[in-house]
Design a protein around this motif. Structure first.
Motif, PDB file in Angstrom:
ATOM      1  N   CYS A  50       0.840  -1.205   0.000  1.00 15.05           N
ATOM      2  CA  CYS A  50       0.000   0.000   0.000  1.00 15.05           C
ATOM      3  C   CYS A  50       0.870   1.249   0.000  1.00 15.05           C
ATOM      4  O   CYS A  50       2.032   1.219   0.410  1.00 15.05           O
ATOM      5  N   ILE A  51       0.299   2.320  -0.484  1.00 15.35           N
ATOM      6  CA  ILE A  51       0.954   3.627  -0.486  1.00 15.35           C
ATOM      7  C   ILE A  51       0.230   4.512   0.524  1.00 15.35           C
ATOM      8  O   ILE A  51      -1.001   4.577   0.537  1.00 15.35           O
ATOM      9  N   ILE A  52       1.001   5.179   1.365  1.00 17.25           N
ATOM     10  CA  ILE A  52       0.442   6.089   2.361  1.00 17.25           C
ATOM     11  C   ILE A  52       0.918   7.491   1.999  1.00 17.25           C
ATOM     12  O   ILE A  52       2.105   7.796   2.080  1.00 17.25           O
ATOM     13  N   MET A  61      -3.684  -0.728  -2.367  1.00 18.20           N
ATOM     14  CA  MET A  61      -4.503   0.319  -1.758  1.00 18.20           C
ATOM     15  C   MET A  61      -3.664   1.568  -1.531  1.00 18.20           C
ATOM     16  O   MET A  61      -2.464   1.490  -1.271  1.00 18.20           O
ATOM     17  N   ILE A  62      -4.317   2.725  -1.645  1.00 18.81           N
ATOM     18  CA  ILE A  62      -3.690   3.999  -1.289  1.00 18.81           C
ATOM     19  C   ILE A  62      -4.472   4.608  -0.136  1.00 18.81           C
ATOM     20  O   ILE A  62      -5.702   4.684  -0.174  1.00 18.81           O
ATOM     21  N   PHE A  63      -3.749   5.045   0.883  1.00 18.46           N
ATOM     22  CA  PHE A  63      -4.364   5.759   1.998  1.00 18.46           C
ATOM     23  C   PHE A  63      -3.891   7.211   1.944  1.00 18.46           C
ATOM     24  O   PHE A  63      -2.692   7.484   1.942  1.00 18.46           O
ATOM     25  N   MET A 123      -7.417  10.939  -8.787  1.00 18.91           N
ATOM     26  CA  MET A 123      -7.585  11.009 -10.241  1.00 18.91           C
ATOM     27  C   MET A 123      -6.474  10.262 -10.964  1.00 18.91           C
ATOM     28  O   MET A 123      -6.727   9.619 -11.999  1.00 18.91           O
ATOM     29  N   ARG A 124      -5.271  10.323 -10.422  1.00 11.52           N
ATOM     30  CA  ARG A 124      -4.161   9.594 -11.056  1.00 11.52           C
ATOM     31  C   ARG A 124      -4.286   8.098 -10.791  1.00 11.52           C
ATOM     32  O   ARG A 124      -3.981   7.266 -11.650  1.00 11.52           O
ATOM     33  N   ALA A 125      -4.711   7.731  -9.580  1.00 12.00           N
ATOM     34  CA  ALA A 125      -4.833   6.314  -9.232  1.00 12.00           C
ATOM     35  C   ALA A 125      -5.974   5.653  -9.984  1.00 12.00           C
ATOM     36  O   ALA A 125      -5.925   4.452 -10.282  1.00 12.00           O
ATOM     37  N   VAL A 178      -8.581   4.115  -3.506  1.00 13.55           N
ATOM     38  CA  VAL A 178      -8.067   5.226  -2.706  1.00 13.55           C
ATOM     39  C   VAL A 178      -9.004   5.466  -1.522  1.00 13.55           C
ATOM     40  O   VAL A 178     -10.190   5.745  -1.706  1.00 13.55           O
ATOM     41  N   VAL A 179      -8.466   5.332  -0.317  1.00 13.49           N
ATOM     42  CA  VAL A 179      -9.229   5.578   0.903  1.00 13.49           C
ATOM     43  C   VAL A 179      -8.740   6.879   1.522  1.00 13.49           C
ATOM     44  O   VAL A 179      -7.542   7.042   1.786  1.00 13.49           O
TER      45      VAL A 179
END
Length: 380
Positions: A4-6, A288-290, A311-313, A320-321
């Motif tokens: 995941c990306i934070i 997932m992106i947080f 928008m990019r994801a 995106v959360v």
């Protein structure tokens, strides 16, 4: 969840973006110990932008001596990655600097000269691209101070050269930008700008932003009139029509200055930062992106961190959360823009003064609930 990306923005007045990153990561790791977490603290171009960039990349921290809002000598720094320099104007012309000075807030007299000195330092040391963060300024001089530091000359009606401030912009009768243009030859200048305010008028730099910089009603009218006069001179001498250009009013008119004096461009701050950290490459293999910010509202929908990331994801179909401080009533369009879900960390109706001390724990509790739900879904 394997990766995941934070990448949150800060919760203004409570938690920095790095604090949020660390809290989110701790909770995620508690539930998914093997999950690869990529932390990229975000900022909007104001204070903290350079620090976030230094944390997220292999950029160098370049210490530099420059001048502050009232010409006093200060020590600050910018980031350098390859031949690109990332400079916060707030580090030399920021609200905090003015507030803490013996002169206090006075947008008639504060100057962007020190920002120009930082740009000159970067150029003199080989940088070919300069990215300016325009947030958090205490100035209203349309960047003339920075331009002067780079060699631009300003003349009054008698042909006498002088260094303008916001309250003397109407004295400018002629501009010689040749030295600055020569110095900037082969240098790309981009300003991170997430507002679309024009240079002057009811929605312009003075009326919208100068009051928070210490301007009373009379000063606002003066500053607005001076910006109108400067726009006419810029158009007549430099051939640049910047008065109603979206973003011209950013940072006390510095948006207009970037285009007029540096042949630069204004660009979304979040898109600029996402490109710098190679966000599209990071998306590969991400589950997932947080992200998050202090409050998601109609302003967020105009291109702030959460929406810019979403928008990019969305293009790569990565969920995106957004975990935020508070949620306005008008954010439904966020879901069409790529946000999967939005959660507030506030767990009870309380005032900001009451709840701000609980922000870190409330964030951790909210993330814990999210991870429990996610793990349940994965295990079914």
């Amino acid at each position: 969840m394997k990766r995941c990306i934070i990448m949150p923005d800060s919760y203004k007045g409570t938690l920095s973006s790095l604090q949020i990153c660390n809290t989110m990561e701790n909770v995620i790791k508690r539930h998914f110990p093997e999950c690869e977490t990529i932390k990229v603290p975000m900022a909007d171009g104001g204070e903290g932008t350079v620090d976030c960039f230094l944390y997220a990349t292999d950029a160098q921290k370049i210490q530099v001596r420059t001048t502050g809002p009232y010409g006093e000598t200060i020590e600050t720094y910018y980031a350098r990655l390859g031949d690109t320099a990332v400079i916060e104007m707030a580090s030399a012309a920021g609200l905090v600097l003015a507030k803490n000075s013996k002169y206090g807030l006075n947008p008639r007299k504060t100057t962007t000269y020190g920002v120009g000195l930082m740009m000159k330092h970067a150029i003199d040391h080989g940088c070919k691209e300069i990215i300016l963060g325009l947030g958090g300024s205490c100035t209203n001089d349309a960047g003339v101070g920075a331009a002067r530091a780079l060699g631009t000359c300003f003349f009054d009606t008698r042909g006498k050269e002088f260094i303008p401030t916001a309250d003397t912009l109407l004295r400018i009768a002629d501009i010689d930008n040749s030295i600055a243009e020569e110095r900037l030859q082969g240098v790309k200048v981009t300003a991170m700008c997430d507002i679309d305010n024009p240079l002057f008028g009811p929605e312009g730099a003075a009326y919208v932003f100068a009051p928070q910089k210490g301007a009373d009603d009379a000063t606002v009218r003066l500053l607005d009139s001076n910006l109108r006069g400067l726009a006419d001179i810029i158009e007549g001498v430099l051939g640049k029509r910047v008065s109603q250009m979206p973003g011209a009013g950013a940072a006390g008119g510095f948006g207009a200055g970037v285009v007029s004096f540096f042949q630069g461009k204004l660009r979304s701050g979040i898109d600029t930062l996402l490109d710098l950290v190679h966000f599209d490459d990071l998306l590969e293999g991400t589950d997932m992106i947080f992200t998050g910010e202090g409050r998601i509202d109609s302003q967020s929908l105009r291109g702030k961190a959460v929406i810019g990331i979403a928008m990019r994801a969305k293009v790569s179909d990565v969920p995106v959360v957004a975990v935020v401080g508070s949620i306005a009533e008008d954010i439904t369009p966020a879901y069409d823009m790529g946000v999967t879900s939005i959660f507030s960390i506030n767990r009870a109706p309380m005032s900001f003064e009451e709840v701000k001390e609980m922000s870190e724990q409330n964030l951790a509790d909210t993330m814990d609930s999210l991870m429990r739900f996610y793990r349940c879904v994965e295990e079914r």
